[in-house]
Design a protein around this motif. Structure first.
Motif, PDB file in Angstrom:
ATOM      1  N   ILE A   1       0.853  -1.182   0.000  1.00 27.66           N
ATOM      2  CA  ILE A   1       0.000   0.000   0.000  1.00 27.66           C
ATOM      3  C   ILE A   1       0.887   1.230   0.000  1.00 27.66           C
ATOM      4  O   ILE A   1       1.876   1.297   0.741  1.00 27.66           O
ATOM      5  N   LYS A   2       0.528   2.190  -0.828  1.00 31.30           N
ATOM      6  CA  LYS A   2       1.254   3.462  -0.868  1.00 31.30           C
ATOM      7  C   LYS A   2       0.540   4.455   0.039  1.00 31.30           C
ATOM      8  O   LYS A   2      -0.684   4.522   0.053  1.00 31.30           O
ATOM      9  N   ALA A   3       1.328   5.219   0.777  1.00 26.67           N
ATOM     10  CA  ALA A   3       0.787   6.219   1.683  1.00 26.67           C
ATOM     11  C   ALA A   3       1.582   7.506   1.541  1.00 26.67           C
ATOM     12  O   ALA A   3       2.715   7.504   1.050  1.00 26.67           O
TER      13      ALA A   3
ATOM     14  N   LYS B   1      -9.464   9.801  -0.010  1.00 26.97           N
ATOM     15  CA  LYS B   1      -8.334   9.336   0.799  1.00 26.97           C
ATOM     16  C   LYS B   1      -8.822   9.015   2.203  1.00 26.97           C
ATOM     17  O   LYS B   1      -9.874   9.482   2.630  1.00 26.97           O
ATOM     18  N   VAL B   2      -8.058   8.194   2.897  1.00 24.56           N
ATOM     19  CA  VAL B   2      -8.403   7.791   4.261  1.00 24.56           C
ATOM     20  C   VAL B   2      -7.308   8.295   5.199  1.00 24.56           C
ATOM     21  O   VAL B   2      -6.133   7.995   4.992  1.00 24.56           O
TER      22      VAL B   2
ATOM     23  N   THR C   1      -8.199   1.480  -2.834  1.00 26.15           N
ATOM     24  CA  THR C   1      -7.241   0.402  -2.583  1.00 26.15           C
ATOM     25  C   THR C   1      -7.487  -0.242  -1.224  1.00 26.15           C
ATOM     26  O   THR C   1      -7.526  -1.466  -1.090  1.00 26.15           O
ATOM     27  N   LEU C   2      -7.674   0.599  -0.215  1.00 24.76           N
ATOM     28  CA  LEU C   2      -7.884   0.113   1.145  1.00 24.76           C
ATOM     29  C   LEU C   2      -9.215  -0.626   1.273  1.00 24.76           C
ATOM     30  O   LEU C   2      -9.290  -1.685   1.908  1.00 24.76           O
ATOM     31  N   TRP C   3     -10.265  -0.104   0.659  1.00 20.46           N
ATOM     32  CA  TRP C   3     -11.592  -0.718   0.741  1.00 20.46           C
ATOM     33  C   TRP C   3     -11.565  -2.158   0.221  1.00 20.46           C
ATOM     34  O   TRP C   3     -12.041  -3.079   0.878  1.00 20.46           O
TER      35      TRP C   3
ATOM     36  N   ILE D   1      -7.784   4.366   9.738  1.00 20.00           N
ATOM     37  CA  ILE D   1      -7.109   3.078   9.930  1.00 20.00           C
ATOM     38  C   ILE D   1      -5.801   3.284  10.677  1.00 20.00           C
ATOM     39  O   ILE D   1      -5.130   4.305  10.490  1.00 20.00           O
ATOM     40  N   ASP D   2      -5.466   2.336  11.543  1.00 23.54           N
ATOM     41  CA  ASP D   2      -4.210   2.347  12.288  1.00 23.54           C
ATOM     42  C   ASP D   2      -3.331   1.217  11.785  1.00 23.54           C
ATOM     43  O   ASP D   2      -3.768   0.062  11.740  1.00 23.54           O
ATOM     44  N   PHE D   3      -2.093   1.548  11.440  1.00 20.96           N
ATOM     45  CA  PHE D   3      -1.107   0.553  11.051  1.00 20.96           C
ATOM     46  C   PHE D   3      -0.050   0.482  12.145  1.00 20.96           C
ATOM     47  O   PHE D   3       0.412   1.512  12.622  1.00 20.96           O
ATOM     48  N   GLN D   4       0.352  -0.730  12.523  1.00 18.87           N
ATOM     49  CA  GLN D   4       1.408  -0.901  13.504  1.00 18.87           C
ATOM     50  C   GLN D   4       2.629  -1.489  12.820  1.00 18.87           C
ATOM     51  O   GLN D   4       2.546  -2.555  12.203  1.00 18.87           O
ATOM     52  N   ALA D   5       3.748  -0.783  12.920  1.00 18.96           N
ATOM     53  CA  ALA D   5       5.008  -1.299  12.373  1.00 18.96           C
ATOM     54  C   ALA D   5       5.471  -2.456  13.242  1.00 18.96           C
ATOM     55  O   ALA D   5       5.356  -2.415  14.467  1.00 18.96           O
ATOM     56  N   VAL D   6       5.970  -3.518  12.604  1.00 11.94           N
ATOM     57  CA  VAL D   6       6.410  -4.700  13.345  1.00 11.94           C
ATOM     58  C   VAL D   6       7.860  -5.011  13.018  1.00 11.94           C
ATOM     59  O   VAL D   6       8.354  -4.701  11.938  1.00 11.94           O
ATOM     60  N   ASP D   7       8.517  -5.639  13.976  1.00  9.39           N
ATOM     61  CA  ASP D   7       9.890  -6.101  13.799  1.00  9.39           C
ATOM     62  C   ASP D   7       9.818  -7.585  13.458  1.00  9.39           C
ATOM     63  O   ASP D   7       9.165  -8.363  14.155  1.00  9.39           O
TER      64      ASP D   7
END
Length: 190
Positions: free
Chosen positions: A5-7, A26-27, A47-49, A90-96
């Motif tokens: 996904i592009k942001a 946009k969201v 795209t998100l939908w 929407i909330d995105f969480q970065a992960v390791d």
């Protein structure tokens, strides 16, 4: 399945700015987690939908491209409009990749139609939980967990211990010694 996904970083924040973004297709979103300060971003609604309609998107590691910098993220939360087909936020969480995370994974029943409860006892097999919280490394997160109920009879219950977890995946509830009921069968015992 992998998703990209592009942001874009968003400068304007607040209710009015969010409404303007939604009118533009946009969201408003936020990116936070593993070594990053929270970043206010926007993503394309269309795209998100379509991605949110796919069950695997909710447990997948997503490549989020924010102005050329890529993050591995998971969807932590999202809000929908009460009656429009519109994602509000929407909330995105970065992960390791090297740290285990807790995430809810959808639960599916297999072979319910051939179980004695449904086939012989005029009953029904029902899920008591639609998802299970698991702990796993991001690369090991399953898209779904499947419970085979081909042998369940009326009046029986299946618990978390009846699930077969993939390698490297554990149940958060079982780690706390809670063997929760996840499926049951009704019908006439003969």
């Amino acid at each position: 399945m992998s998703y990209e996904i592009k942001a874009e970083i968003r400068e304007a924040q607040g209710t009015g700015a969010s409404r303007r973004l939604r009118r533009e297709g946009k969201v408003p979103a936020v990116l936070y987690g593993e070594g990053t300060e929270p970043i206010a971003i926007t993503v394309d609604h269309r795209t998100l939908w379509y991605a949110l309609e796919k069950e695997s998107f909710h447990t997948a590691i997503i490549k989020l491209d924010v102005n050329g910098k890529t993050y591995d993220v998971i969807v932590r939360d999202f809000q929908m409009h009460p009656f429009k087909q519109q994602v509000q936020h929407i909330d995105f969480q970065a992960v390791d990749a090297n740290k285990a995370i807790n995430i809810r994974v959808p639960l599916h029943l297999l072979n319910a139609a051939i179980s004695p409860a449904e086939k012989l006892q005029s009953g029904r097999v029902s899920l008591l939980a639609t998802s299970v919280e698991v702990n796993a490394l991001p690369k090991n997160i399953p898209a779904v967990l499947e419970l085979d109920v081909s042998t369940i009879s009326a009046g029986e219950i299946r618990h978390l211990t009846d699930l077969v977890f993939p390698e490297g995946v554990t149940s958060v509830a079982l780690n706390r010694n809670e063997n929760l009921a996840i499926a049951s069968a009704t019908g006439k015992n003969k």
